[in-house]
Every structure is written in structure tokens, then in C-alpha cells.
Design a protein around this motif. Structure first.
Motif, PDB file in Angstrom:
ATOM      1  N   PHE A 446     -24.194   2.164 -20.361  1.00  0.00           N
ATOM      2  CA  PHE A 446     -23.518   2.010 -19.029  1.00  0.00           C
ATOM      3  C   PHE A 446     -24.533   2.242 -17.986  1.00  0.00           C
ATOM      4  CE2 PHE A 446     -19.907   2.280 -22.141  1.00  0.00           C
ATOM      5  CZ  PHE A 446     -19.248   0.988 -21.767  1.00  0.00           C
ATOM      6  N   VAL A 449     -21.362   4.106 -13.582  1.00  0.00           N
ATOM      7  CA  VAL A 449     -20.006   4.449 -13.718  1.00  0.00           C
ATOM      8  C   VAL A 449     -19.622   4.848 -12.267  1.00  0.00           C
ATOM      9  CG1 VAL A 449     -18.199   5.876 -14.877  1.00  0.00           C
ATOM     10  CG2 VAL A 449     -20.194   4.956 -16.157  1.00  0.00           C
ATOM     11  N   ALA A 467     -17.017   0.729 -15.299  1.00  0.00           N
ATOM     12  CA  ALA A 467     -18.343   1.195 -16.014  1.00  0.00           C
ATOM     13  C   ALA A 467     -18.727  -0.191 -16.497  1.00  0.00           C
ATOM     14  CB  ALA A 467     -17.921   1.995 -17.352  1.00  0.00           C
ATOM     15  N   GLY A 469     -22.314  -2.006 -18.200  1.00  0.00           N
ATOM     16  CA  GLY A 469     -23.503  -2.137 -18.893  1.00  0.00           C
ATOM     17  C   GLY A 469     -24.116  -3.529 -19.393  1.00  0.00           C
ATOM     18  N   GLY A 510     -16.701  -3.951 -12.343  1.00  0.00           N
ATOM     19  CA  GLY A 510     -16.416  -3.931 -13.845  1.00  0.00           C
ATOM     20  C   GLY A 510     -15.920  -5.079 -14.408  1.00  0.00           C
TER      21      GLY A 510
END
Length: 559
Positions: A446, A449, A467, A469, A510
Motif C-alpha cells: 500500500f 494509508v 489504504a 496500493g 480508497g
């Protein structure tokens, strides 16, 4: 000694026919105090010498009345001498009875009998009014010993007269105290001072502690009178504060060092503290040498500092409790309370994750900024994500109006997560095999965050978090209960976020254009996982219809 007027004195032998006949002296004298004491110090009495006092310990005038009965024979034994002598002492001044102090009295009463000698009355030690009695008991077992006991008014002026340096405005009002001084030949006099503190208002703004004038307590101080005086033992118990220790006084008066081997304050602090004198007009330096501090109950960060004159502080703590299940161990830091509480420190979260921190004043309380080069270790230590690793972490805690509550902001960059049961359950629920294998292997990455939450002594209420990624995006809000480690979370899981993330323009951070609504509830070791597959077909901007509103920071139930 000096001339003594004996007018009115009578020496009587009732029966001169008796060998070694009994005789009686009815004594009447007028003269100076040294002259009267010189008479009482003649053999076989030697009252002053045996009491380790000079006949010249005080100046003034004396009028003596009394009787002495003894047999007319050489050196009669003590048990055959009987006497009862009283004296009125006027305009008394002594600079030697109590070293470094001037003792004065308008009128004192002296009485000597076969049991001992007492001097009683109202007197002044420097400017402090004292009512008391000096006593000397006769007999071999009392050789060279005497004692003074008295009561006096405890005021800020009294403390200043005795060169007891305390923080400005710490003491107000007037109370009563008792003092006892034990004199022993060849040794500095030993003293004990005590008070129930009724009538005195006490406060220590640096730690938010105070005692009203109507509240009682217990103060006990003992030591030796000399140059300088010593404080061998000190204890205070009042209004939720208990402390004990000793002190070293400076040569010119005031405090050099107060060593408190234990301080207990309001149920939130327990440990040893040293207070260091820094010279006239300066606040005391503070050295905390260990112990525990509970931020959930602490009052020091709400203490006003109206004068702007703070104290430097060096702090070592074994344990700093932040909330249920969260604490710092091995804390070491340097702080200053000028204009509020601020400084820098190092510690370990829950005894596992090293971190550094900064505290600073914030709206009358204290804000905290925490940094770590291993954010994953911090998350593991906090029992939040046991498989987290790496990542630079920054956490900001801002105090709210409620005791022990903080608004938090968390940021972590380049975090890697593996062996995360909650995340594994979610990926399994939506059958994303590749990400599951990655989670069990090298871990999911990730890049960032972010979280906003309210930390209370009982809960963490997450108002928003994300989070992000290359393979996955997650959003989450809800409540985590610290005591029983139970969760009630909801959010959206967005796979292939590097492509899907274009949907974040019209959704929450997110969350991608395509995502699955989920919920996590129950204890962390027996969590219940629920995924709504229909939410995948709902554009991000309309996905909120499938979930409840996130908790607000001020919601006490976190619902």
C-alpha cells in the motif's frame, strides 16, 4: 553572674536542735535572666548545664519566686532536695537557642521542680508567632537533652520567613501547625513540623492539582537545624496527592533539591520526582525518574499557565498509558511548561515498536505528534494489523474537550501487509485468488494509508480511512473497542486499484469505480465477515445506499 536583688527572701531552720537539720529557702529575686539562670545553674542543681544550655542563652529581666527544702549537710543527695521555683521572664531575646533565628517574647513563665524545668508562653521566632513550651526533664537518662513544642500560624509569610522556597501562589490563606525541636548535647537540634492544612489553599498549576481551604490533609516535615538546615523527611497527603521524600536546602536559604521517592497524584501518576532549585526568582526544575502516568486521567495538560513562567522538565517513565490497550514504555524526554506543555521524547509502543514524539500546547491542553520509520511495527504493537511491516508513519493526536479524548490523524507511506485475517477473509469472500496468494506470500503493498479517528479511553472511532496500493484499495469506518478487542467496521474493497482507481474521482478515497461493500464485526479472533456482491454494480458515488452512515467523532456510542 550579675547583681541580683534578694529583698523578701527568707532562709529558715525550723529546729536547730536537729543534727543536719532540714532547712527551707523562700526565694524572691529580681534581676536579669542570665543572673537568675546562673543561680539555678549552681550545684547541686546545675539545671542549665545539664540541659546543654548556657545561662546567657537569653537576655531580659526575671522575677523569681519559690522554695527550696534541703538538709544542712555537705553535698546532700538529689533525693533529699525538694524545690518548686517559678519565674516571670520579660522582654526576652535569644539569638542562640535556635541557630540562625531570633527568638523574642514579651513575657514567659519558668517553672522548675524536682521533675524538671519548663519555660512556656507566647513568643516569636523571627516574625512568626509561636505558642509553646521548652522542657528539660531531670535524671541521668535525660542528660544533655531538652525539647521545645509549640503551635504557630502557617501562612505564605511564615514559609518565607523560614526560607522555604515554594512556587509562586502555591500557598494561600492561614492554617495551624505544630513544631517540636529536640536538643541533644553535641548534635544539631532536630525538628518536626506538622499541620492538618485546614485553612490553607494549595495549588500546583503545573500538574492541575489544588486543595481548598476547607479540605484537611496531613503535612509532616522533619530534619536538623543548622547552616543550612536539613529536611530529612517530608510527607504530604491532601486532595488526591500523596508524596514523601527529603530535601537539601541551599546555603543562603531556599531549595537546592527536593527528592520525592514517591509521588501519587489523582490516580494518574505514581513515581519518583526531583524538584531542583534554580536560584532566586526562578521556577523549580522537574526531574521525573520513573513510574507510571495515565493520560486518560491526567490533569496537567489542562492546567493554566497565566504567568508564562514554566519549568524545565526531564522525564523518564516506565509506562505512559494512552488508552485501554495502548501504552508507551521506556519513555525519555525533555519538556518545558512555559506557555503550555511541550517537548520531545522517545519511547516504545506497547513495549515493542520504537518511536519518537513531540508534544505541544493546543487550546489549553497538549497535542502529540508521533513518528516511526517502521509503521508496520506500530500497527502490530497496537494489535491493529499483526502482519504489517515497514512504512514511514506519522500520527497526530489533538485533544478534545472531553477528558482522555483525542482527534487523530494517521498517515503511513509504503506499508506492506501479510497474514492479515480480516483482509484475507474479505479477499476470499470475493474470490480474488491472486491477491490472496500475494497476501500469504510477500504481502500486499500500500503506497499510502490515511485515517481520521477519535481516540477515547475505551474506543477508537474511525470516521474515515483508506489504504491504496497498485493491487487493492480499501476504505473503512466504524468502531474498535479496546478492552475486548471487538470491531464493528464497514467499507469498500476495490481490486486492481491502479486501473480501477479512476473511480475515486467520484467516490471516497480508497474506493474505485468498481468495489464491494463489506462489514467486519465481532472479536478480532472470531470476526464475522460480510460482503454485498450487488454493490459491485453500483457506481462509487451511489454506493453509500448499501451501508450505514460512518460514526461521528462526538458520538459516545460510536454508532
Amino acid at each position: 553572674g550579675e547583681r541580683v536583688v534578694l529583698d523578701g527572701s527568707v532562709f529558715t531552720i525550723p529546729d536547730i536542735r536537729i543534727k543536719q537539720a532540714p532547712a527551707q529557702l523562700d526565694l524572691r529575686t529580681v534581676g536579669s535572666i542570665p543572673a537568675a539562670l546562673a543561680i539555678l545553674d549552681q550545684p547541686p542543681w546545675e539545671f542549665m548545664t545539664k540541659g546543654n544550655l548556657s545561662t546567657t542563652f537569653a537576655e531580659g529581666s526575671a522575677v523569681t519566686r519559690g522554695r527550696v527544702n534541703f538538709p544542712l549537710k555537705p553535698k546532700p543527695p538529689r533525693e533529699e532536695i525538694d524545690f518548686d521555683i517559678s519565674a516571670s521572664l520579660a522582654d526576652v531575646v535569644s539569638t542562640t537557642l535556635i541557630a540562625g533565628r531570633v527568638l523574642a517574647a514579651d513575657d514567659l513563665q519558668l517553672r522548675a521542680t524536682t521533675r524538671g524545668m519548663d519555660i512556656t508562653g507566647d513568643m516569636r521566632i523571627d516574625r512568626t508567632a509561636v505558642t509553646g513550651v521548652w522542657s528539660r526533664r531531670f535524671g541521668p537518662e535525660f542528660a544533655g537533652r531538652s525539647r521545645f513544642e509549640g503551635s504557630f500560624a502557617v501562612t505564605p509569610q511564615t514559609l518565607a520567613d523560614f526560607r522555604i522556597a515554594l512556587p509562586e501562589d502555591m500557598v494561600r490563606g492561614e492554617g495551624r501547625g505544630t513544631i517540636a525541636i529536640d536538643f541533644q548535647r553535641g548534635e544539631p537540634p532536630a525538628y518536626t513540623v506538622s499541620s492538618d492544612l485546614v485553612g490553607l489553599s494549595l495549588s500546583m498549576a503545573q500538574v492541575g492539582w489544588s486543595k481548598s481551604a476547607s479540605q484537611s490533609g496531613e503535612l509532616l516535615v522533619s530534619g536538623r537545624i543548622g547552616q543550612p538546615a536539613t529536611v530529612d523527611a517530608l510527607s504530604l497527603s491532601a486532595a488526591g496527592m500523596d508524596l514523601s521524600g527529603s530535601a537539601v536546602l541551599a546555603e543562603g536559604g531556599g531549595l537546592d533539591r527536593l527528592s520525592l521517592n514517591r509521588v501519587r497524584l489523582g490516580g494518574w501518576f505514581d513515581g519518583p520526582i526531583d524538584l531542583i532549585g534554580r536560584g532566586a526568582g526562578q521556577t523549580l526544575g522537574i526531574v521525573v525518574k520513573g513510574g507510571t502516568l495515565d493520560l486518560r486521567r491526567a490533569t496537567f495538560d489542562r492546567a493554566p499557565n497565566l504567568s508564562g513562567r514554566g519549568s524545565p522538565m526531564t522525564v523518564v517513565l516506565d509506562r505512559l498509558q494512552i488508552s485501554e490497550g495502548l501504552f508507551l514504555s521506556g519513555l525519555r524526554g525533555d519538556f518545558d511548561s512555559t506557555g503550555g506543555f511541550g517537548g520531545n521524547f522517545t519511547a516504545s509502543l506497547n513495549g515493542e515498536a520504537p518511536l519518537t514524539g513531540t508534544v505541544a500546547p493546543s487550546e489549553g491542553r497538549t497535542a502529540v505528534r508521533i513518528r516511526s520509520d517502521d509503521g508496520g511495527a506500530v500497527l502490530r504493537a497496537a494489535n491493529l494489523i499483526r502482519g504489517a511491516a515497514g512504512g514511514a508513519l506519522e500520527l497526530i493526536l489533538l485533544p478534545t474537550g472531553a477528558e482522555g479524548d483525542y482527534d487523530g490523524q494517521l498517515q503511513i507511506s509504503n506499508l506492506r501487509v501479510r497474514d492479515a485475517p480480516a483482509l484475507a477473509g474479505l479477499l476470499d469472500a470475493i474470490s480474488i485468488v491472486g491477491l490472496l496468494q500475494q497476501l500469504d506470500g510477500q504481502g500486499l503493498s500500500f503506497s499510502s494509508v490515511d485515517a481520521r479517528f477519535r481516540l477515547t479511553p475505551q474506543q477508537i472511532r474511525v470516521t474515515s480511512s483508506s489504504a491504496v496500493g497498485p493491487g487493492l484499495g480499501i476504505s473503512m469506518d466504524g468502531v474498535y473497542t479496546l478492552a475486548d478487542r471487538t470491531m464493528d467496521f464497514q467499507g469498500v474493497l476495490s481490486p486492481l486499484y491502479v486501473l480501477n482507481g479512476i473511480g475515486s474521482i467520484i467516490s471516497r478515497p480508497g474506493e474505485g469505480l468498481i468495489g464491494f461493500n463489506y462489514s467486519l464485526s465481532g472479536p478480532t479472533d472470531q470476526m464475522r465477515i460480510s460482503v454485498n456482491p450487488l454493490s459491485m454494480f453500483t457506481p462509487g458515488m451511489f454506493r453509500d445506499i448499501f451501508r450505514a452512515s460512518p460514526p461521528t467523532a462526538a458520538d459516545p456510542e460510536g454508532q
